[in-house]
Write a protein that holds these residues in place. Sequence first.
Motif, PDB file in Angstrom:
ATOM      1  N   UNK A  34      43.175  11.620  37.227  1.00  0.00           N
ATOM      2  CA  UNK A  34      43.545  12.916  37.799  1.00  0.00           C
ATOM      3  C   UNK A  34      42.742  14.027  37.118  1.00  0.00           C
ATOM      4  N   UNK A  35      41.983  14.759  37.907  1.00  0.00           N
ATOM      5  CA  UNK A  35      41.128  15.805  37.351  1.00  0.00           C
ATOM      6  C   UNK A  35      41.939  16.893  36.651  1.00  0.00           C
ATOM      7  N   UNK A  36      43.121  17.184  37.164  1.00  0.00           N
ATOM      8  CA  UNK A  36      43.946  18.227  36.561  1.00  0.00           C
ATOM      9  C   UNK A  36      44.294  17.871  35.115  1.00  0.00           C
ATOM     10  N   UNK A  37      44.615  16.618  34.875  1.00  0.00           N
ATOM     11  CA  UNK A  37      44.937  16.188  33.514  1.00  0.00           C
ATOM     12  C   UNK A  37      43.722  16.288  32.604  1.00  0.00           C
ATOM     13  N   UNK A  38      42.573  15.890  33.130  1.00  0.00           N
ATOM     14  CA  UNK A  38      41.340  15.975  32.343  1.00  0.00           C
ATOM     15  C   UNK A  38      41.053  17.421  31.968  1.00  0.00           C
ATOM     16  N   UNK A  39      41.180  18.322  32.931  1.00  0.00           N
ATOM     17  CA  UNK A  39      40.915  19.743  32.668  1.00  0.00           C
ATOM     18  C   UNK A  39      41.852  20.283  31.587  1.00  0.00           C
ATOM     19  N   UNK A  40      43.118  19.902  31.647  1.00  0.00           N
ATOM     20  CA  UNK A  40      44.081  20.353  30.640  1.00  0.00           C
ATOM     21  C   UNK A  40      43.729  19.782  29.268  1.00  0.00           C
ATOM     22  N   UNK A  41      43.268  18.528  29.249  1.00  0.00           N
ATOM     23  CA  UNK A  41      42.879  17.885  28.000  1.00  0.00           C
ATOM     24  C   UNK A  41      41.670  18.592  27.393  1.00  0.00           C
ATOM     25  N   UNK A  42      40.673  18.876  28.202  1.00  0.00           N
ATOM     26  CA  UNK A  42      39.465  19.544  27.714  1.00  0.00           C
ATOM     27  C   UNK A  42      39.788  20.932  27.177  1.00  0.00           C
ATOM     28  N   UNK A  43      40.695  21.608  27.847  1.00  0.00           N
ATOM     29  CA  UNK A  43      41.110  22.939  27.386  1.00  0.00           C
ATOM     30  C   UNK A  43      41.824  22.851  26.037  1.00  0.00           C
ATOM     31  N   UNK A  44      42.688  21.854  25.894  1.00  0.00           N
ATOM     32  CA  UNK A  44      43.425  21.696  24.643  1.00  0.00           C
ATOM     33  C   UNK A  44      42.495  21.294  23.501  1.00  0.00           C
ATOM     34  N   UNK A  45      41.536  20.409  23.790  1.00  0.00           N
ATOM     35  CA  UNK A  45      40.605  19.953  22.749  1.00  0.00           C
ATOM     36  C   UNK A  45      39.640  21.054  22.346  1.00  0.00           C
ATOM     37  N   UNK A  46      39.097  21.759  23.323  1.00  0.00           N
ATOM     38  CA  UNK A  46      38.197  22.899  23.081  1.00  0.00           C
ATOM     39  C   UNK A  46      37.106  22.541  22.065  1.00  0.00           C
ATOM     40  N   UNK A  47      36.371  21.458  22.364  1.00  0.00           N
ATOM     41  CA  UNK A  47      35.358  20.982  21.421  1.00  0.00           C
ATOM     42  C   UNK A  47      34.118  20.523  22.183  1.00  0.00           C
ATOM     43  N   UNK A  48      32.966  20.839  21.640  1.00  0.00           N
ATOM     44  CA  UNK A  48      31.709  20.520  22.316  1.00  0.00           C
ATOM     45  C   UNK A  48      31.444  19.022  22.415  1.00  0.00           C
ATOM     46  N   UNK A  49      32.068  18.222  21.542  1.00  0.00           N
ATOM     47  CA  UNK A  49      31.867  16.769  21.585  1.00  0.00           C
ATOM     48  C   UNK A  49      32.588  16.112  22.758  1.00  0.00           C
ATOM     49  N   UNK A  50      33.572  16.795  23.314  1.00  0.00           N
ATOM     50  CA  UNK A  50      34.455  16.181  24.303  1.00  0.00           C
ATOM     51  C   UNK A  50      33.946  16.408  25.719  1.00  0.00           C
ATOM     52  N   UNK A  51      33.855  15.320  26.471  1.00  0.00           N
ATOM     53  CA  UNK A  51      33.512  15.396  27.892  1.00  0.00           C
ATOM     54  C   UNK A  51      34.601  14.688  28.681  1.00  0.00           C
ATOM     55  N   UNK A  52      34.774  15.093  29.919  1.00  0.00           N
ATOM     56  CA  UNK A  52      35.764  14.460  30.776  1.00  0.00           C
ATOM     57  C   UNK A  52      35.119  13.531  31.779  1.00  0.00           C
ATOM     58  N   UNK A  53      35.864  12.511  32.182  1.00  0.00           N
ATOM     59  CA  UNK A  53      35.349  11.587  33.189  1.00  0.00           C
ATOM     60  C   UNK A  53      36.486  11.199  34.126  1.00  0.00           C
ATOM     61  N   UNK A  54      36.310  11.477  35.394  1.00  0.00           N
ATOM     62  CA  UNK A  54      37.298  11.098  36.409  1.00  0.00           C
ATOM     63  C   UNK A  54      37.023   9.672  36.844  1.00  0.00           C
ATOM     64  N   UNK A  55      38.003   8.798  36.698  1.00  0.00           N
ATOM     65  CA  UNK A  55      37.804   7.394  37.058  1.00  0.00           C
ATOM     66  C   UNK A  55      39.139   6.730  37.314  1.00  0.00           C
ATOM     67  N   UNK A  56      39.130   5.796  38.236  1.00  0.00           N
ATOM     68  CA  UNK A  56      40.305   4.950  38.441  1.00  0.00           C
ATOM     69  C   UNK A  56      40.424   4.017  37.242  1.00  0.00           C
ATOM     70  N   UNK A  57      41.633   3.770  36.796  1.00  0.00           N
ATOM     71  CA  UNK A  57      41.853   2.888  35.640  1.00  0.00           C
ATOM     72  C   UNK A  57      42.868   1.809  36.006  1.00  0.00           C
ATOM     73  N   UNK A  58      42.680   1.220  37.175  1.00  0.00           N
ATOM     74  CA  UNK A  58      43.654   0.268  37.692  1.00  0.00           C
ATOM     75  C   UNK A  58      43.238  -1.181  37.545  1.00  0.00           C
ATOM     76  N   UNK A  59      41.944  -1.445  37.453  1.00  0.00           N
ATOM     77  CA  UNK A  59      41.474  -2.830  37.383  1.00  0.00           C
ATOM     78  C   UNK A  59      40.602  -3.026  36.148  1.00  0.00           C
ATOM     79  N   UNK A  60      40.351  -4.286  35.821  1.00  0.00           N
ATOM     80  CA  UNK A  60      39.481  -4.591  34.693  1.00  0.00           C
ATOM     81  C   UNK A  60      38.083  -4.024  34.919  1.00  0.00           C
ATOM     82  N   UNK A  61      37.599  -4.105  36.167  1.00  0.00           N
ATOM     83  CA  UNK A  61      36.270  -3.561  36.476  1.00  0.00           C
ATOM     84  C   UNK A  61      36.235  -2.046  36.291  1.00  0.00           C
ATOM     85  N   UNK A  62      37.310  -1.363  36.721  1.00  0.00           N
ATOM     86  CA  UNK A  62      37.384   0.092  36.544  1.00  0.00           C
ATOM     87  C   UNK A  62      37.231   0.467  35.073  1.00  0.00           C
TER      88      UNK A  62
END
Length: 383
Positions: A34-62
């Motif tokens: 969920x992009x909304x969660x990623x955006x909130x995480x990036x805002x809370x971390x507020x660090x140049x090392x942190x990047x967000x990635x939108x991805x399904x996490x339902x299967x081993x391949x994902x």
Amino acid sequence: MHVVVLGTGMIGTTVVREIAKSEDIDMVTAVDGFQKRIDMCLQAADHSKVVGKLAELQTEADIYNVLKEADVAIACLPHSLSFTAIRAAIAAKCSIVDLVGSQFAEKVELESQAKKAGITIVPGCGVAPGITNFLAARGIEMLDEADEAVMVCGGLPKHPLPPLWYQVVFRLESVMGLYTRPALAAENGELVECPPLSGLETITFPDPVGECEAVITDAHSAAHTLKDKVKNIYEKTVRYAGHWSKMSVLAELGFLEKDAIEVDGKLISPVAFTQKILEPKLRGQSKEDITVLRVSVKGKKDGMKTRYTWEMVNNFDHERDITSMARTTAIPAMLTAQWIATGRLDERGVLPMEKIMIGKRFKPFMEELKGYGIEIEFQQERR
């Protein structure tokens, strides 16, 4: 070093924010569906090392696709995805620290694959299982002969409301398992299953908590790994007085049964119905919480009856604006991942906390926990 955090809920966000501060970590990828969660995480971390990635996490391949270029992963995912995430980490040759402690028997069967991939897998790395496990192991290690280890832990609302005097911090589906699943323990060195909601006892913690109750819940990996070192081992979960008896009534009446029943021509699972009814009543009016922990190990030392006890009463973290449960769950996982990344933890295979944070590592790890506000008091009784 590149660290991937799977899941950016409350715990995942805490992990991301804290591990990004490490000088030994070059990049942190926060992954969620969920992009909304990623955006909130990036805002809370507020660090140049942190990047967000939108991805399904339902299967081993994902999950493999987001781990294949990482060095260490921290899985902050639902119980149902734990085993999938570990298998994906093996395929990606990426060490993984997993918050979930269930399915340990199945996970330990992946030992040879993990070693072949050259990775470290740490299952059940939070507060319970996690901190409780290595405290129990430390107590056993300190004794000449260990008779019993009891690991007690619970997350409590600071402002409890009737009728259940409890509020959900994470997923209600995870909590429901405490009322419905048999609990794994060890008695006389043998694995046993205790009925759900059994072993009720009154237990008191220092103010502001006071009198509570505890029942036996799953001891996860500790039952397997410590049963040959201590005669009996149990885990218990704490709630305010009255909570467990009310849930026992629901269980006795069939409200926690999984098998569907017919109501007005429709099939309904009683436990799913109950969960739907309870969820709004367990949200509470304040996110302030308290996490309590007590690990007691008794036996003999130098011919004398001895008991070692560790106790913690941890409050809501106002400085970081996170719940106590998020802090006490996220920080052990974050530190363990950091130890793997820096080579301080260099064993390979499936290694629960009770196997790795003992001996010479115990004191340094406890000191690092204390540095993040997780202070655990120790007491020794001998007679």
